[in-house]
Design an enzyme around this catalytic site. Structure first.
Site, mmCIF file in Angstrom:
data_model
loop_
_atom_site.group_PDB
_atom_site.id
_atom_site.type_symbol
_atom_site.label_atom_id
_atom_site.label_comp_id
_atom_site.label_asym_id
_atom_site.label_seq_id
_atom_site.Cartn_x
_atom_site.Cartn_y
_atom_site.Cartn_z
ATOM 1 N N ASN A 7 0.626 -1.163 0.117
ATOM 2 C CA ASN A 7 0.301 0.185 -0.005
ATOM 3 C C ASN A 7 0.767 1.023 0.307
ATOM 4 O OD1 ASN A 7 0.809 -0.641 1.916
ATOM 5 N ND2 ASN A 7 -1.099 0.220 3.427
ATOM 6 N N GLU A 24 4.515 -4.209 11.896
ATOM 7 C CA GLU A 24 3.920 -3.804 11.105
ATOM 8 C C GLU A 24 2.787 -4.674 10.855
ATOM 9 O OE1 GLU A 24 3.667 -0.597 12.367
ATOM 10 O OE2 GLU A 24 5.619 -0.071 13.267
ATOM 11 N N CYS A 45 -3.315 0.518 6.507
ATOM 12 C CA CYS A 45 -3.626 -0.938 8.031
ATOM 13 C C CYS A 45 -4.164 0.399 9.656
ATOM 14 C CB CYS A 45 -2.033 -0.484 8.572
ATOM 15 S SG CYS A 45 -1.231 0.529 8.390
ATOM 16 N N GLU A 48 7.198 2.408 14.567
ATOM 17 C CA GLU A 48 8.055 3.202 13.200
ATOM 18 C C GLU A 48 8.832 4.562 13.440
ATOM 19 O OE1 GLU A 48 8.693 0.061 9.891
ATOM 20 O OE2 GLU A 48 7.447 1.146 9.707
HETATM 21 P P1 NAD Z 1 0.714 -9.561 2.997
HETATM 22 O O1 NAD Z 1 0.997 -10.286 4.435
HETATM 23 O O2 NAD Z 1 0.089 -10.681 1.727
HETATM 24 O O3 NAD Z 1 2.753 -9.297 2.188
HETATM 25 C C1 NAD Z 1 3.439 -8.654 3.345
HETATM 26 C C2 NAD Z 1 4.937 -8.771 3.202
HETATM 27 O O4 NAD Z 1 5.528 -10.042 3.507
HETATM 28 C C3 NAD Z 1 5.541 -9.098 0.927
HETATM 29 O O5 NAD Z 1 6.508 -8.429 1.084
HETATM 30 C C4 NAD Z 1 5.269 -10.600 1.134
HETATM 31 O O6 NAD Z 1 5.916 -10.793 0.022
HETATM 32 C C5 NAD Z 1 5.709 -10.726 2.213
HETATM 33 N N1 NAD Z 1 5.871 -12.169 2.345
HETATM 34 C C6 NAD Z 1 4.816 -13.075 2.017
HETATM 35 N N2 NAD Z 1 4.320 -13.923 2.789
HETATM 36 C C7 NAD Z 1 6.445 -14.437 3.552
HETATM 37 C C8 NAD Z 1 7.505 -15.419 3.821
HETATM 38 N N3 NAD Z 1 6.661 -17.050 4.299
HETATM 39 N N4 NAD Z 1 8.040 -14.794 4.174
HETATM 40 C C9 NAD Z 1 8.936 -13.447 4.067
HETATM 41 N N5 NAD Z 1 7.682 -12.164 3.786
HETATM 42 C C10 NAD Z 1 6.870 -12.620 3.049
HETATM 43 O O7 NAD Z 1 0.204 -8.474 3.349
HETATM 44 P P2 NAD Z 1 0.420 -7.703 1.831
HETATM 45 O O8 NAD Z 1 -1.015 -8.047 1.722
HETATM 46 O O9 NAD Z 1 1.403 -6.486 0.703
HETATM 47 O O10 NAD Z 1 -0.276 -5.625 2.574
HETATM 48 C C11 NAD Z 1 -1.560 -5.650 3.888
HETATM 49 C C12 NAD Z 1 -1.391 -6.071 4.728
HETATM 50 O O11 NAD Z 1 -0.373 -4.933 5.346
HETATM 51 C C13 NAD Z 1 -2.224 -5.554 5.495
HETATM 52 O O12 NAD Z 1 -2.840 -6.232 6.649
HETATM 53 C C14 NAD Z 1 -2.008 -4.011 6.738
HETATM 54 O O13 NAD Z 1 -2.807 -4.128 7.263
HETATM 55 C C15 NAD Z 1 -0.953 -4.686 7.044
HETATM 56 N N6 NAD Z 1 -0.217 -2.928 6.498
HETATM 57 C C16 NAD Z 1 0.449 -2.337 8.090
HETATM 58 C C17 NAD Z 1 1.085 -1.296 8.244
HETATM 59 C C18 NAD Z 1 1.372 -0.901 9.546
HETATM 60 O O14 NAD Z 1 2.411 -0.308 9.731
HETATM 61 N N7 NAD Z 1 1.112 -2.094 10.526
HETATM 62 C C19 NAD Z 1 0.859 -0.894 7.039
HETATM 63 C C20 NAD Z 1 0.837 -0.839 5.838
HETATM 64 C C21 NAD Z 1 0.271 -2.845 5.571
#
Ligand code: NAD
Length: 487
Positions: A153, A250, A284, A461
């Site tokens: 995002n 996060e 998020c 962060e």
């Molecule tokens: P996601 O969990 O599908 O993927 C996040 C990242 O993790 C990607 O780069 C993905 O390739 C990687 N990944 C996935 N499986 C992995 C593994 N087993 N080992 C290592 N890396 C792995 O999330 P998304 O769909 O890209 O993003 C949306 C989510 O992120 C939502 O739940 C949102 O709330 C959260 N988010 C949180 C924050 C925060 O600061 N708290 C900020 C933005 C988004």
């Protein structure tokens, strides 16, 4: 392809390719146009990135914080100079409207570079501890190689928010962007190199869900900072725990926003719209459960409907567009599925609820959607939707709404709208959340810590707090006399 980079990865100060990696197709979510084709990292690419980071880190750690900070500050200036170009790329990569990316994405990355570059000379000091004749001192030392993993995002912002404190503290940094939005981080790598960052200290390694674990499990990675969903967080934190690595998580949320009868209603509606429709709801910390006290319910819903229906959706590169598409088709299907569940479980659809007519049929658009009469047990009130879907719930009393707001596994953020400041602070104290806003929503300047509690993660962060997560303490005891022993 209008956003094709020179190669997929950025290692040791230059673009690198390995055509044996799986293809990652980058699609502009507004039209379905393929804008770039990249390759996921092979084990050879991962090894190359680690080796270059390892070779560079020791000398970097020996530089003064002022010298390291100066390079980050230079990078912040270049990012600001190129804001238009970076924002257009971010819009192509994510589908977010240029109206947003021009003010919220690379600029907030520049803020992080500027802030951490500036505070490092003072914030990395240790302390001196008097012990009578003897004394001790502490040093804040880097961890080594830090791995950042990004969500889709805020690709450029996430890369900078993690890299700036990690680098200024003397670590080397490897970033794995989301495979859905892999382009922006490569530009940040180019800019840091131009700003004078020695090669090997900011490497970008592209990767899908297979490549992520290669990096997380690598023994030379000292710390993993993930922005992603709770299920991914559990996997990554679990893998890191196996080697006792440091972690920052996060993760997702389902944050409450509480609007009391005495609130400024227009302002509260602004907060609710910002906290549900910005970035088409893919934020998020969004306040996706909007609790409205019954005395103002009708007024709130009527104005919310009018203002929501006035949102301009369309081509994200058009400056007048206020809301773009979701990031890809699978996210759109997921969000539309939740909307159907909301209807089926008995919520009242106030507005939206489908695909708009007047936009590209190949785009991943979903109308800004508001459900009223949502109850706590409905799926849309419990699960993170990550789309432009606002749930409005009613409440009577302060104690009741606090208990309901906290009845979730998540704890990322929250908001309270009221003109009674004593109540505002009481509610803030009672909410289980990492960040709470009073009479506004989703503002995250670099000066304030950001992060979650409960299943939304741990670590922070931004702010001075982030530096603690990218360093550890070395304690030095200094004996001024002879060493005494009982034998
Ligand atoms: P996601 O969990 O599908 O993927 C996040 C990242 O993790 C990607 O780069 C993905 O390739 C990687 N990944 C996935 N499986 C992995 C593994 N087993 N080992 C290592 N890396 C792995 O999330 P998304 O769909 O890209 O993003 C949306 C989510 O992120 C939502 O739940 C949102 O709330 C959260 N988010 C949180 C924050 C925060 O600061 N708290 C900020 C933005 C988004």
């Amino acid at each position: 392809m209008r956003a094709q980079p020179k190669a997929s990865h950025f290692i040791n100060g230059e673009y690198v390719e390995d055509t044996a990696g799986n293809v990652i197709e980058c699609v502009y979510p507004a039209t379905g146009e393929v804008i770039a084709r990249l390759r996921s990292a092979t084990p050879a690419i991962v090894e190359q990135a680690i080796a270059s980071a390892k070779a560079a880190q020791k000398d970097w750690a020996k530089m003064s914080p002022t010298a390291r900070g100066r390079i980050l500050y230079r990078a912040s200036q270049i990012i600001r100079e190129r804001n238009r170009e970076l924002s257009e790329l971010e819009t192509l990569d994510t589908g977010k409207p240029i109206q947003e990316t021009i003010v919220a994405d690379s600029t907030s990355g520049a803020d992080a570079m500027e802030f951490f570059g500036g505070v490092a000379p003072a914030a990395l000091n240790g302390e001196q501890i008097p012990l009578g004749a003897d004394w001790a001192y502490t040093k804040r030392i880097p961890l080594g190689i830090v791995l950042g993993i990004g969500a889709w995002n805020y690709p450029q912002q996430i890369a900078c928010w993690k890299a700036a404190p990690a680098l200024v503290a003397g670590n080397a940094f490897i970033f794995k962007p989301s495979e859905v939005t892999p382009l922006g981080a490569l530009k940040i790598a180019e800019i840091l190199t131009e700003a004078g960052l020695p090669k090997g200290l900011f490497n970008v390694v592209q990767g899908d869900r297979d490549a992520g674990p290669l990096l997380v499990n690598h023994p030379d990675i000292a710390k993993v900072s993930l922005t992603g969903s709770v299920p991914t967080g559990r996997k990554v934190a679990g893998a890191a725990a196996g080697q006792l690595k440091h972690v920052t998580m996060e993760l997702g949320g389902k944050s409450p926003m509480i609007v009391f009868d005495d609130a400024d209603v227009e302002s509260a509606i602004s907060g609710a719209m910002l906290g549900n429709f910005y970035s088409a709801g893919q934020v998020c910390s969004n306040g996706t459960r909007v609790f409205v006290q019954k005395g103002i319910k009708d007024q709130f819903l009527s104005r919310l409907k009018t203002r929501t229906e006035a949102i301009r959706m369309g081509e994200p590169l058009d400056e007048a567009t206020q809301m773009g598409p979701l990031v890809n088709r699978s996210q759109r299907e997921k969000v539309l599925g939740y909307i159907e569940k909301g209807k089926a479980e008995g919520a009242t659809l106030l507005t939206g609820g489908g695909i708009p007519n007047d936009v590209s049929s190949e785009g991943c658009f979903v109308q800004p959607t508001v459900f009223a009469d949502v109850t706590d047990d409905m799926t849309i009130a419990r699960e993170e939707i990550f789309g432009p879907v606002m749930c409005v719930l009613d409440f009577d009393h302060e104690d009741e709404v606090i208990a309901r707001a906290n009845a979730t596994e998540f704890g990322l953020a929250g908001g309270v709208f009221t003109s009674d400041m004593a109540r505002a602070h009481r509610v803030v104290d009672a909410l289980e959340a990492g960040t709470v806003w009073i009479n506004t929503y989703n503002l995250c300047p670099v000066e304030i810590p950001f992060g979650g509690v409960k299943q939304s993660g741990f670590g922070r962060e931004n702010s001075l707090a982030a530096l603690n997560h990218y360093t550890e303490l070395k304690t030095v005891y200094v004996a001024m006399g002879k060493c005494e022993a009982p034998y």
